[in-house]
Design an enzyme around this catalytic site. Structure first.
Site, mmCIF file in Angstrom:
data_model
loop_
_atom_site.group_PDB
_atom_site.id
_atom_site.type_symbol
_atom_site.label_atom_id
_atom_site.label_comp_id
_atom_site.label_asym_id
_atom_site.label_seq_id
_atom_site.Cartn_x
_atom_site.Cartn_y
_atom_site.Cartn_z
ATOM 1 N N HIS A 273 0.856 -1.193 0.000
ATOM 2 C CA HIS A 273 0.000 0.000 0.000
ATOM 3 C C HIS A 273 0.885 1.234 0.000
ATOM 4 C CE1 HIS A 273 -3.527 2.480 0.631
ATOM 5 N NE2 HIS A 273 -2.725 3.242 1.354
ATOM 6 N N ASP B 153 -15.772 1.886 5.138
ATOM 7 C CA ASP B 153 -14.674 2.783 4.748
ATOM 8 C C ASP B 153 -15.078 3.678 3.588
ATOM 9 O OD1 ASP B 153 -11.860 3.726 4.813
ATOM 10 O OD2 ASP B 153 -11.883 2.913 2.783
ATOM 11 N N ARG C 45 -15.085 12.013 5.416
ATOM 12 C CA ARG C 45 -13.845 12.662 5.878
ATOM 13 C C ARG C 45 -13.329 13.655 4.846
ATOM 14 N NH1 ARG C 45 -10.144 7.935 6.356
ATOM 15 N NH2 ARG C 45 -8.574 9.491 6.800
ATOM 16 N N SER D 39 -8.619 3.132 8.077
ATOM 17 C CA SER D 39 -9.100 3.082 6.695
ATOM 18 C C SER D 39 -8.226 2.153 5.846
ATOM 19 C CB SER D 39 -9.097 4.507 6.123
ATOM 20 O OG SER D 39 -9.263 4.495 4.737
ATOM 21 N N LYS E 220 -8.973 -2.368 4.943
ATOM 22 C CA LYS E 220 -9.048 -2.946 3.596
ATOM 23 C C LYS E 220 -7.960 -3.999 3.389
ATOM 24 C CE LYS E 220 -9.096 1.296 2.220
ATOM 25 N NZ LYS E 220 -9.083 2.612 1.621
HETATM 26 N N1 URA Z 1 -5.868 6.090 1.789
HETATM 27 C C1 URA Z 1 -6.909 5.405 2.325
HETATM 28 O O1 URA Z 1 -7.294 4.357 1.842
HETATM 29 N N2 URA Z 1 -7.497 5.923 3.425
HETATM 30 C C2 URA Z 1 -7.096 7.081 3.996
HETATM 31 O O2 URA Z 1 -7.670 7.484 4.978
HETATM 32 C C3 URA Z 1 -6.012 7.786 3.411
HETATM 33 C C4 URA Z 1 -5.412 7.256 2.305
#
Ligand code: URA
Length: 429
Positions: A81, A160, A167, A182, A186
């Site tokens: 990620h 999310d 957000r 968040s 995932k």
């Molecule tokens: N990427 C995400 O998936 N969530 C966040 O809160 C910030 C960046």
């Protein structure tokens, strides 16, 4: 439970209990807790922060609003990620490359929002490429070739999707607690064995300082480890775009060049370093040196490019159809000196004004626009040298981008010291 009491508890800096967190998140996902109450809680968390245990409970509550992905083979499941930055195209190379190492890489990616691009937008500049694989399709593709890159299905952490949108419009994105929950919800729902994080800092990242990036890396790694995922991280420098290209179609072209062994060194180096940590985490290599050699071997043999072609074709894409790039408008050095600063926020805005990025979720993208960065930070430049080639057909948009690109680049009188592209993050520190 009464949402207003939960919100005021957090507002006053008190720790929330697991059941309070679960109540708010499951209620919000179902539609029982309204946006205004969730927004108030997000703001209280943004201001007060959360204890690591609360962040883990928030993460788990979010995961519980959907389904976790199922394993499709005996192979270890791994992913990467990135917190997002200009020109970050590493996923396009890393997914197929790790699949060459006999690993399953179920890569769920996102779209660009704000100055940082999105992997799905980049891939969709390939004619026919589908980012909406069903769970059955993605499972079949994974068992066959070991990788896919697609968008999240409706059932993967639905809380999310809703909370991120909220957000975004309430100024509560840059919170370590909320970002951690968040991202990690995932990733944990992908049922991974190992995960590597590319936590970016600098003018082109959403965290400008390296200390903030370190704090986020710490929180993400701690959260991954407690969920049983071997999690490692690099802190990477986003004070200039990664590679030469920033955009969508042009980044696909550059990724293909890297997979053919011809692309910019920094893109290959960061992709290799991130991948190497995954190989060591799952025991595919005894150390980073061995991992790097393995990866170089896959690149040099053409296997990475082959696997990328397979992935694109299985997802409906046609790499043979040419991807149009916009007409070139040149930005040249106004004076001689050393390239000392690139304002990534402004550079990202230049891509947005051309239509290559979004200000609001759901906006469409023009894949043909972008920037080709012809010089790197620290380079000596002479007056009139080409600094950036703007790729964009409509003249008015190219002109607006030219003004922003000009403003984003500073040329100084002295050579500047550069730090390395990436730094190891020691999660025990
Ligand atoms: N990427 C995400 O998936 N969530 C966040 O809160 C910030 C960046």
């Amino acid at each position: 439970m009464i949402p207003a009491l939960i919100i005021s508890k957090k507002r006053d800096g008190q720790r929330l209990s697991e059941s309070e967190i679960r109540y708010m998140i499951s209620g919000y996902a179902r539609g029982d807790v309204p946006d205004y109450q969730m927004a108030a809680l997000a703001m209280a968390i943004f201001i007060r922060g959360m204890e690591p245990e609360e962040i883990s409970q928030l993460t788990d509550a979010m995961i519980a609003t959907g389904n976790c992905m199922e394993r499709v083979s005996e192979r270890p499941r791994v992913d990467k990620h990135s917190t997002g930055g200009l020109g970050d195209k590493t996923s396009l190379i890393l997914g197929p490359m790790l699949a060459c190492c006999d690993l399953d890489v179920p890569m769920i990616s996102g779209r660009g929002l704000g100055i940082t691009g999105g992997t799905l937008d980049k891939l969709e500049s390939i004619a026919g490429y589908r980012c909406d694989l069903s769970e059955q399709e993605s499972g079949q593709q994974l068992s066959k070739i070991g990788c896919f890159i697609t968008g999240a299905s409706q059932s993967l952490v639905p809380a999310d999707k809703k909370l991120y949108g909220l957000r975004d419009v309430t100024g509560t994105v840059p919170s370590v607690a909320l970002i951690t929950a968040s991202i990690m919800s995932k990733k944990i729902a992908e049922t991974l064995d190992a995960l590597v994080l590319d936590v970016k800092w600098g003018t082109g990242a959403f965290l400008e300082g390296i200390d903030q990036a370190r704090e986020l890396a710490f929180s993400l790694c701690a959260n991954g480890k407690r969920a049983g995922i071997a999690t490692s991280a690099l802190l990477s420098d986003m004070n200039q775009p990664l590679g030469r290209m920033v955009g969508n179609a042009c980044e696909v072209e550059e990724s293909i060049e890297v997979m053919q062994g011809k692309g910019p060194q920094d893109v290959w180096e960061l992709t290799r370093e991130l991948s190497a940590r995954v190989l060591v985490s799952v025991g595919r290599a005894v150390d980073l040196e061995q991992a790097r050699m393995l990866l170089q071997g896959h690149l040099d043999s053409g296997r990475v490019m082959e696997r990328f072609e397979q992935m694109v074709s299985m997802q409906g894409g046609d790499l043979g159809k040419s991807r149009r790039l916009g007409r070139i408008t040149e930005v040249r050095a106004p004076r001689s000196g050393w390239l000392e600063r690139i304002d990534g926020q402004r550079l990202g805005q230049a891509v947005i004004v051309m239509g290559g990025g979004r200000i609001q979720a759901g906006q469409s993208i023009d894949p043909s626009v972008g920037l080709a960065m012809e010089r790197r930070l620290g380079d000596r430049v002479e007056k009139g040298d080409l600094l950036v080639a703007i790729l964009c057909d409509p003249e008015a948009k190219a002109e607006s981008a030219r003004v922003l690109v000009n403003e984003s680049i500073s040329i100084g009188d002295r050579p500047v010291d550069r730090i390395g592209l990436w730094q190891e993050f020691d999660s025990r520190a």
